[in-house]
Design a protein around this motif. Sequence first.
Motif, PDB file in Angstrom:
ATOM      1  N   SER A   5     102.907  43.811  33.860  1.00  0.00           N
ATOM      2  CA  SER A   5     103.546  44.474  34.997  1.00  0.00           C
ATOM      3  C   SER A   5     103.577  45.994  34.817  1.00  0.00           C
ATOM      4  O   SER A   5     104.077  46.703  35.678  1.00  0.00           O
ATOM      5  CB  SER A   5     104.955  43.928  35.209  1.00  0.00           C
ATOM      6  N   SER A   6     103.026  46.493  33.716  1.00  0.00           N
ATOM      7  CA  SER A   6     103.063  47.929  33.435  1.00  0.00           C
ATOM      8  C   SER A   6     101.972  48.705  34.171  1.00  0.00           C
ATOM      9  O   SER A   6     101.949  49.921  34.123  1.00  0.00           O
ATOM     10  CB  SER A   6     102.931  48.170  31.930  1.00  0.00           C
ATOM     11  N   GLY A   7     101.064  48.025  34.825  1.00  0.00           N
ATOM     12  CA  GLY A   7      99.985  48.704  35.538  1.00  0.00           C
ATOM     13  C   GLY A   7      98.633  48.185  35.080  1.00  0.00           C
ATOM     14  O   GLY A   7      98.530  47.206  34.346  1.00  0.00           O
ATOM     15  N   VAL A   8      97.592  48.870  35.519  1.00  0.00           N
ATOM     16  CA  VAL A   8      96.225  48.470  35.194  1.00  0.00           C
ATOM     17  C   VAL A   8      95.964  48.724  33.707  1.00  0.00           C
ATOM     18  O   VAL A   8      96.265  49.803  33.188  1.00  0.00           O
ATOM     19  CB  VAL A   8      95.210  49.252  36.061  1.00  0.00           C
ATOM     20  N   LEU A   9      95.402  47.727  33.039  1.00  0.00           N
ATOM     21  CA  LEU A   9      95.087  47.840  31.614  1.00  0.00           C
ATOM     22  C   LEU A   9      93.584  48.025  31.448  1.00  0.00           C
ATOM     23  O   LEU A   9      92.787  47.492  32.220  1.00  0.00           O
ATOM     24  CB  LEU A   9      95.557  46.582  30.877  1.00  0.00           C
ATOM     25  N   SER A  10      93.206  48.748  30.420  1.00  0.00           N
ATOM     26  CA  SER A  10      91.788  49.068  30.215  1.00  0.00           C
ATOM     27  C   SER A  10      91.009  47.881  29.662  1.00  0.00           C
ATOM     28  O   SER A  10      91.572  46.993  29.027  1.00  0.00           O
ATOM     29  CB  SER A  10      91.662  50.246  29.244  1.00  0.00           C
ATOM     30  N   SER A  11      89.707  47.905  29.879  1.00  0.00           N
ATOM     31  CA  SER A  11      88.854  46.857  29.312  1.00  0.00           C
ATOM     32  C   SER A  11      88.869  46.934  27.790  1.00  0.00           C
ATOM     33  O   SER A  11      88.703  45.928  27.119  1.00  0.00           O
ATOM     34  CB  SER A  11      87.433  46.959  29.862  1.00  0.00           C
ATOM     35  N   GLU A  12      89.082  48.123  27.248  1.00  0.00           N
ATOM     36  CA  GLU A  12      89.182  48.286  25.789  1.00  0.00           C
ATOM     37  C   GLU A  12      90.372  47.492  25.261  1.00  0.00           C
ATOM     38  O   GLU A  12      90.291  46.850  24.221  1.00  0.00           O
ATOM     39  CB  GLU A  12      89.328  49.776  25.438  1.00  0.00           C
ATOM     40  N   PHE A  13      91.493  47.515  26.002  1.00  0.00           N
ATOM     41  CA  PHE A  13      92.672  46.755  25.585  1.00  0.00           C
ATOM     42  C   PHE A  13      92.362  45.264  25.576  1.00  0.00           C
ATOM     43  O   PHE A  13      92.715  44.552  24.645  1.00  0.00           O
ATOM     44  CB  PHE A  13      93.872  47.036  26.492  1.00  0.00           C
ATOM     45  N   TYR A  14      91.689  44.776  26.621  1.00  0.00           N
ATOM     46  CA  TYR A  14      91.355  43.350  26.683  1.00  0.00           C
ATOM     47  C   TYR A  14      90.408  42.962  25.552  1.00  0.00           C
ATOM     48  O   TYR A  14      90.502  41.872  24.995  1.00  0.00           O
ATOM     49  CB  TYR A  14      90.761  42.979  28.041  1.00  0.00           C
ATOM     50  N   GLY A  15      89.495  43.841  25.180  1.00  0.00           N
ATOM     51  CA  GLY A  15      88.618  43.586  24.035  1.00  0.00           C
ATOM     52  C   GLY A  15      89.412  43.500  22.744  1.00  0.00           C
ATOM     53  O   GLY A  15      89.184  42.609  21.913  1.00  0.00           O
ATOM     54  N   TRP A  16      90.358  44.427  22.575  1.00  0.00           N
ATOM     55  CA  TRP A  16      91.225  44.409  21.395  1.00  0.00           C
ATOM     56  C   TRP A  16      92.035  43.115  21.362  1.00  0.00           C
ATOM     57  O   TRP A  16      92.146  42.462  20.324  1.00  0.00           O
ATOM     58  CB  TRP A  16      92.152  45.629  21.437  1.00  0.00           C
ATOM     59  N   LEU A  17      92.596  42.724  22.507  1.00  0.00           N
ATOM     60  CA  LEU A  17      93.403  41.515  22.603  1.00  0.00           C
ATOM     61  C   LEU A  17      92.571  40.271  22.275  1.00  0.00           C
ATOM     62  O   LEU A  17      93.003  39.398  21.517  1.00  0.00           O
ATOM     63  CB  LEU A  17      93.995  41.407  24.013  1.00  0.00           C
ATOM     64  N   ASN A  18      91.364  40.219  22.801  1.00  0.00           N
ATOM     65  CA  ASN A  18      90.470  39.092  22.528  1.00  0.00           C
ATOM     66  C   ASN A  18      90.187  38.980  21.030  1.00  0.00           C
ATOM     67  O   ASN A  18      90.231  37.887  20.457  1.00  0.00           O
ATOM     68  CB  ASN A  18      89.170  39.259  23.309  1.00  0.00           C
ATOM     69  N   GLU A  19      89.931  40.116  20.402  1.00  0.00           N
ATOM     70  CA  GLU A  19      89.657  40.115  18.960  1.00  0.00           C
ATOM     71  C   GLU A  19      90.864  39.619  18.177  1.00  0.00           C
ATOM     72  O   GLU A  19      90.731  38.856  17.218  1.00  0.00           O
ATOM     73  CB  GLU A  19      89.289  41.524  18.507  1.00  0.00           C
ATOM     74  N   ARG A  20      92.059  40.002  18.591  1.00  0.00           N
ATOM     75  CA  ARG A  20      93.275  39.545  17.906  1.00  0.00           C
ATOM     76  C   ARG A  20      93.470  38.038  18.072  1.00  0.00           C
ATOM     77  O   ARG A  20      93.871  37.363  17.138  1.00  0.00           O
ATOM     78  CB  ARG A  20      94.518  40.280  18.420  1.00  0.00           C
ATOM     79  N   PHE A  21      93.194  37.513  19.259  1.00  0.00           N
ATOM     80  CA  PHE A  21      93.290  36.066  19.458  1.00  0.00           C
ATOM     81  C   PHE A  21      92.316  35.347  18.530  1.00  0.00           C
ATOM     82  O   PHE A  21      92.646  34.328  17.938  1.00  0.00           O
ATOM     83  CB  PHE A  21      92.978  35.685  20.904  1.00  0.00           C
ATOM     84  N   GLU A  22      91.111  35.877  18.405  1.00  0.00           N
ATOM     85  CA  GLU A  22      90.098  35.229  17.569  1.00  0.00           C
ATOM     86  C   GLU A  22      90.462  35.262  16.098  1.00  0.00           C
ATOM     87  O   GLU A  22      90.051  34.393  15.336  1.00  0.00           O
ATOM     88  CB  GLU A  22      88.737  35.872  17.802  1.00  0.00           C
ATOM     89  N   ARG A  23      91.232  36.244  15.666  1.00  0.00           N
ATOM     90  CA  ARG A  23      91.626  36.360  14.262  1.00  0.00           C
ATOM     91  C   ARG A  23      92.852  35.520  13.910  1.00  0.00           C
ATOM     92  O   ARG A  23      93.132  35.290  12.751  1.00  0.00           O
ATOM     93  CB  ARG A  23      91.939  37.818  13.918  1.00  0.00           C
ATOM     94  N   ARG A  24      93.591  35.089  14.910  1.00  0.00           N
ATOM     95  CA  ARG A  24      94.843  34.366  14.669  1.00  0.00           C
ATOM     96  C   ARG A  24      94.552  32.925  14.244  1.00  0.00           C
ATOM     97  O   ARG A  24      93.779  32.223  14.876  1.00  0.00           O
ATOM     98  CB  ARG A  24      95.691  34.396  15.938  1.00  0.00           C
TER      99      ARG A  24
END
Length: 161
Positions: A69-88
């Motif tokens: 809800s904080s606004g539009v997030l960058s594709s870089e953030f989604y890439g970072w998030l995806n990488e974190r999910f894969e490492r968990r």
Amino acid sequence: MGASNLNGTGNARVSATQSAFEHAITSDIPIVAILGQSLSQGPGESDRLCMAALERLGIEGSSWRDIFSSGVLSSEFYGWLNERFERRSPSREIASIADAHFSAVFTSSFDPVLKNLFGTDGRQPEAVLVGDPPPPVSRSKLRPRIFYLFGMTGAGQFQSP
């Protein structure tokens, strides 16, 4: 219901649920799982990945809702998030859930690794994203569909909750 009494002995609700599952399995009735975003955290725990994402974005809050809800997030953030999910690493409980032979899974989680967890015992799970055409076969224990209700990181299509 205490964690030490999950075998159903002396607990009518667990015994009734266990009986219903046993009947469904022996009768070959399709079983569907409904899993939420908090799937990987225990009761009373905060989602460590969510907390790291809030910190990375510099957002005050405590939930995924605060992030999206904080606004539009960058594709870089989604890439970072995806990488974190894969490492968990999945918890023992999540791995146990994934061993069940569900015909389909519906989830509000956008964790791309969730699909891989259900790929045991020769099963080949298929991710179905919001807006995809419906799969040609409605039920299959060998090819369970994982319906990502809000999209999946790393898939090129993401719709925040």
